[in-house]
Each structure stands twice: as structure tokens, then as C-alpha cells.
Write a protein that holds these residues in place. Structure first.
Motif, PDB file in Angstrom:
ATOM      1  N   GLU A  68      56.055  46.886  39.982  1.00  0.00           N
ATOM      2  CA  GLU A  68      54.951  46.711  40.929  1.00  0.00           C
ATOM      3  C   GLU A  68      53.672  47.371  40.402  1.00  0.00           C
ATOM      4  O   GLU A  68      52.573  46.844  40.574  1.00  0.00           O
ATOM      5  N   ASP A  69      53.818  48.538  39.776  1.00  0.00           N
ATOM      6  CA  ASP A  69      52.654  49.237  39.231  1.00  0.00           C
ATOM      7  C   ASP A  69      52.058  48.475  38.046  1.00  0.00           C
ATOM      8  O   ASP A  69      50.841  48.346  37.931  1.00  0.00           O
ATOM      9  N   LEU A  70      52.914  47.953  37.194  1.00  0.00           N
ATOM     10  CA  LEU A  70      52.428  47.147  36.060  1.00  0.00           C
ATOM     11  C   LEU A  70      51.732  45.886  36.551  1.00  0.00           C
ATOM     12  O   LEU A  70      50.665  45.516  36.041  1.00  0.00           O
ATOM     13  N   GLU A  71      52.328  45.217  37.531  1.00  0.00           N
ATOM     14  CA  GLU A  71      51.733  43.981  38.054  1.00  0.00           C
ATOM     15  C   GLU A  71      50.372  44.245  38.696  1.00  0.00           C
ATOM     16  O   GLU A  71      49.437  43.460  38.533  1.00  0.00           O
ATOM     17  N   LEU A  72      50.253  45.355  39.419  1.00  0.00           N
ATOM     18  CA  LEU A  72      48.978  45.692  40.044  1.00  0.00           C
ATOM     19  C   LEU A  72      47.917  45.968  38.975  1.00  0.00           C
ATOM     20  O   LEU A  72      46.783  45.487  39.075  1.00  0.00           O
ATOM     21  N   ALA A  73      48.284  46.701  37.933  1.00  0.00           N
ATOM     22  CA  ALA A  73      47.337  46.974  36.849  1.00  0.00           C
ATOM     23  C   ALA A  73      46.922  45.668  36.155  1.00  0.00           C
ATOM     24  O   ALA A  73      45.739  45.473  35.850  1.00  0.00           O
ATOM     25  N   LYS A  74      47.888  44.773  35.919  1.00  0.00           N
ATOM     26  CA  LYS A  74      47.556  43.488  35.279  1.00  0.00           C
ATOM     27  C   LYS A  74      46.629  42.658  36.165  1.00  0.00           C
ATOM     28  O   LYS A  74      45.690  42.044  35.665  1.00  0.00           O
ATOM     29  N   ALA A  75      46.865  42.649  37.465  1.00  0.00           N
ATOM     30  CA  ALA A  75      45.998  41.906  38.389  1.00  0.00           C
ATOM     31  C   ALA A  75      44.585  42.490  38.373  1.00  0.00           C
ATOM     32  O   ALA A  75      43.590  41.746  38.343  1.00  0.00           O
ATOM     33  N   ASN A  76      44.474  43.808  38.389  1.00  0.00           N
ATOM     34  CA  ASN A  76      43.157  44.447  38.341  1.00  0.00           C
ATOM     35  C   ASN A  76      42.456  44.144  37.019  1.00  0.00           C
ATOM     36  O   ASN A  76      41.243  43.923  36.988  1.00  0.00           O
ATOM     37  N   LYS A  77      43.209  44.108  35.943  1.00  0.00           N
ATOM     38  CA  LYS A  77      42.637  43.777  34.629  1.00  0.00           C
ATOM     39  C   LYS A  77      42.071  42.362  34.650  1.00  0.00           C
ATOM     40  O   LYS A  77      40.944  42.121  34.189  1.00  0.00           O
ATOM     41  N   ARG A  78      42.828  41.417  35.183  1.00  0.00           N
ATOM     42  CA  ARG A  78      42.358  40.022  35.248  1.00  0.00           C
ATOM     43  C   ARG A  78      41.082  39.924  36.074  1.00  0.00           C
ATOM     44  O   ARG A  78      40.130  39.243  35.683  1.00  0.00           O
TER      45      ARG A  78
END
Length: 131
Positions: free
Chosen positions: A114-124
Motif C-alpha cells: 500500500e505504501d509503495l502504491e501510494l508513492a507510485k501514484a504520487n509520483k505519477r
């Protein structure tokens, strides 16, 4: 004798940041990592800030301070008192800035998906032009 550098200007003895850190900002204007940091005690903030500073001045830097993740993400790793481990996920943007995307206290051996996915979404979102 040369004139002193104006206030705030780097001198020949002032090391330059290789990748200045900035906080990811949401469309609503919130800065999640800044808010997370403000919720920590002063000593924890200082320790995490020192780790981020090591990356800013030493980029590229490896373990134990920084580790590449996947899809262009990296983590700043900070050991805190009471066997706690802080992680700040970031990426290096086109302007060579360290964009702090997401942060958390690690509670398991692996980084939670969940933490990785949130960081990836913020990056996008940041890459699409959210400041």
C-alpha cells in the motif's frame, strides 16, 4: 582580497546540494510528508532530516541511507529509537530534485505494498504537472 559573497549565496567552501529535496504537494495543496514529519517528535524529525540531507548532498548514495526500490522510486532509511525504522519514499524528477512522495514508520520486514502504491501514484501525479 575578494569581496565576501552576498548573504545566502554559496561560498567556495559551501558544498552544493546535488539534488535539493522538495515536498510533493497534492492538488488540494497538502504536503503529506511534511504533515507526517510534523506529527513526529523533535528528535525523530532531526534524525530523518539528517538522512534526507545526506541524500541531498551525496546523491547518488547507497546503503544504509538510501536504497533503490522499483519504477524509479528510492527510499531514505532512518533508524529511530525504540527499534523503529522510518522510510521516506522519493524519486528524482526531470529538474534533478528529490521529490519526497510518502513516508511511514516501517512495521514489517518488507515495505508494505500500500505504501509503495501510494508513492507510485504520487509520483505519477507529480510527473503530470501537479507542482
Amino acid at each position: 582580497m575578494p569581496a565576501p559573497a552576498p548573504a545566502g549565496e554559496p561560498t567556495h567552501t559551501t558544498p552544493l546540494k546535488r539534488v535539493p529535496a522538495i515536498f510533493y504537494r497534492t492538488e488540494a495543496g497538502n504536503e503529506p510528508v511534511r504533515g507526517w514529519l510534523k506529527g513526529l517528535d523533535r528528535d525523530d524529525r532531526r534524525r530523518i532530516g539528517e538522512s534526507i540531507k545526506l541524500v541531498e548532498f551525496g546523491w547518488p548514495i547507497g546503503m544504509p541511507t538510501c536504497r533503490p526500490m522499483r519504477e524509479g522510486l528510492h527510499e531514505v532509511r532512518t533508524d529511530l529509537p525504540s527499534n523503529r525504522i522510518a522510510r521516506v519514499l522519493f524519486y528524482i524528477d526531470k529538474r534533478q530534485r528529490m521529490v519526497l512522495l510518502h513516508a511511514f514508520i516501517k512495521k514489517s520486514r518488507t515495505t508494505p505494498m500500500e505504501d509503495l502504491e501510494l508513492a507510485k501514484a504520487n509520483k505519477r501525479k507529480h510527473e503530470r504537472g501537479v507542482p
